[in-house]
Design an enzyme around this catalytic site. Structure first.
Site, mmCIF file in Angstrom:
data_model
loop_
_atom_site.group_PDB
_atom_site.id
_atom_site.type_symbol
_atom_site.label_atom_id
_atom_site.label_comp_id
_atom_site.label_asym_id
_atom_site.label_seq_id
_atom_site.Cartn_x
_atom_site.Cartn_y
_atom_site.Cartn_z
ATOM 1 N N ASP A 109 1.347 7.447 4.071
ATOM 2 C CA ASP A 109 2.425 7.374 3.078
ATOM 3 C C ASP A 109 1.943 6.754 1.778
ATOM 4 O OD1 ASP A 109 2.041 4.949 4.453
ATOM 5 O OD2 ASP A 109 4.145 4.349 4.274
ATOM 6 N N ARG A 110 1.103 5.716 1.874
ATOM 7 C CA ARG A 110 0.583 5.050 0.676
ATOM 8 C C ARG A 110 -0.353 5.983 -0.086
ATOM 9 N NH1 ARG A 110 -1.918 -0.480 2.591
ATOM 10 N NH2 ARG A 110 -2.022 -0.866 0.340
#
Length: 257
Positions: A109-110
């Site tokens: 996600d990052r």
């Protein structure tokens, strides 16, 4: 058409792309364990409700931070959409360089948020995602992901107050208007809202100071990011669809046979 999927700790968010245009978005919870058939049927039903035939989806890309559900979920996509999904992970082309001690530890996600922010707005840039956890990440001018900060999300903090005290209730998360609250619910709202706002401003300033990037732009995303971004000058851009756009950018860099 491309189906971009962000599997988070709380929700699964879907985006249907017609080329580079985000044509539709929807989500459902990940809290309920489901079989591959349940995932597939639910996904097909929602696509139909949005006006799409499941056969319209020809490609799928997924970023996930929930490994334990991926077998059933990807199996459902393969069976019901007939697509072998791309899963964001080690070795995939992203367009940015992961310049950390162990790149494999950085959550998908990052990475996707960083790709979306850098691809749309350039660097240096700081990306803040108000999800189940709140993350702050820094990408340099030349596209190097340098790392950042992970802290408890607003909802995690709210749940901790409710579940670990005898008399504090569940509350709506919002700005109470004044930090000097007059009763319990607004006192909790003030602590959650202004605590997150103060954290946001301090961490952004500290990242800029340590990295020597006072000119860096800051982009925020995540469901609760809007109320924070509206209350501080430290955030330049709020982009609710940043993660989905990052997935589309990563997809565009892959060579499919």
């Amino acid at each position: 058409m491309l189906l971009a999927v962000d599997v988070g700790n709380t929700d699964i968010t879907f985006g249907v792309f017609n080329g580079v245009e985000l044509a539709a978005r929807f989500r459902f919870t990940v809290k309920v364990p489901r079989t591959s058939d349940e995932y597939g049927e639910l996904l097909c039903n929602i696509l139909v409700q949005k006006g799409y035939n499941p056969s319209d989806i020809t490609e799928v890309i997924i970023a996930s931070v929930v490994p334990k559900m991926m077998y059933s979920f990807t199996s459902g996509i393969i069976k019901y959409l007939g697509c072998q999904p791309i899963v964001v992970g080690a070795g995939i082309k992203t367009g940015i360089r992961i310049d950390t001690a162990d790149p494999k530890q950085i959550g998908a996600d990052r990475i996707v948020d960083a790709v979306g922010a850098y691809g749309q707005y350039g660097g240096p840039i700081i990306v803040v995602d108000y999800g189940t956890a709140t993350t702050y990440d820094y990408v340099t001018k030349d596209g190097a992901f340098q790392g950042g900060v992970i802290s408890p999300g607003i909802r995690i903090s709210a749940d901790a107050l409710c579940n670990n005290t005898a008399n504090l209730p569940e509350i709506e998360i919002k700005c109470p208007g004044s930090i000097i609250a007059k009763e319990t619910i607004s006192s909790m709202q003030a602590g959650l809202f202004y605590g997150t706002l103060g954290q946001t401003e301090y961490i952004i300033r500290r990242i800029k100071e340590e990295a020597g990037i006072q000119e860096a732009r800051v982009v925020a995303t995540g469901g609760l990011g809007k109320i924070i971004s509206e209350s501080t000058d430290e955030i330049d851009i709020y982009d609710a669809d940043l993660t989905l756009k990052g997935l589309q950018l990563i997809y565009s860099k892959q060579k499919r046979v």
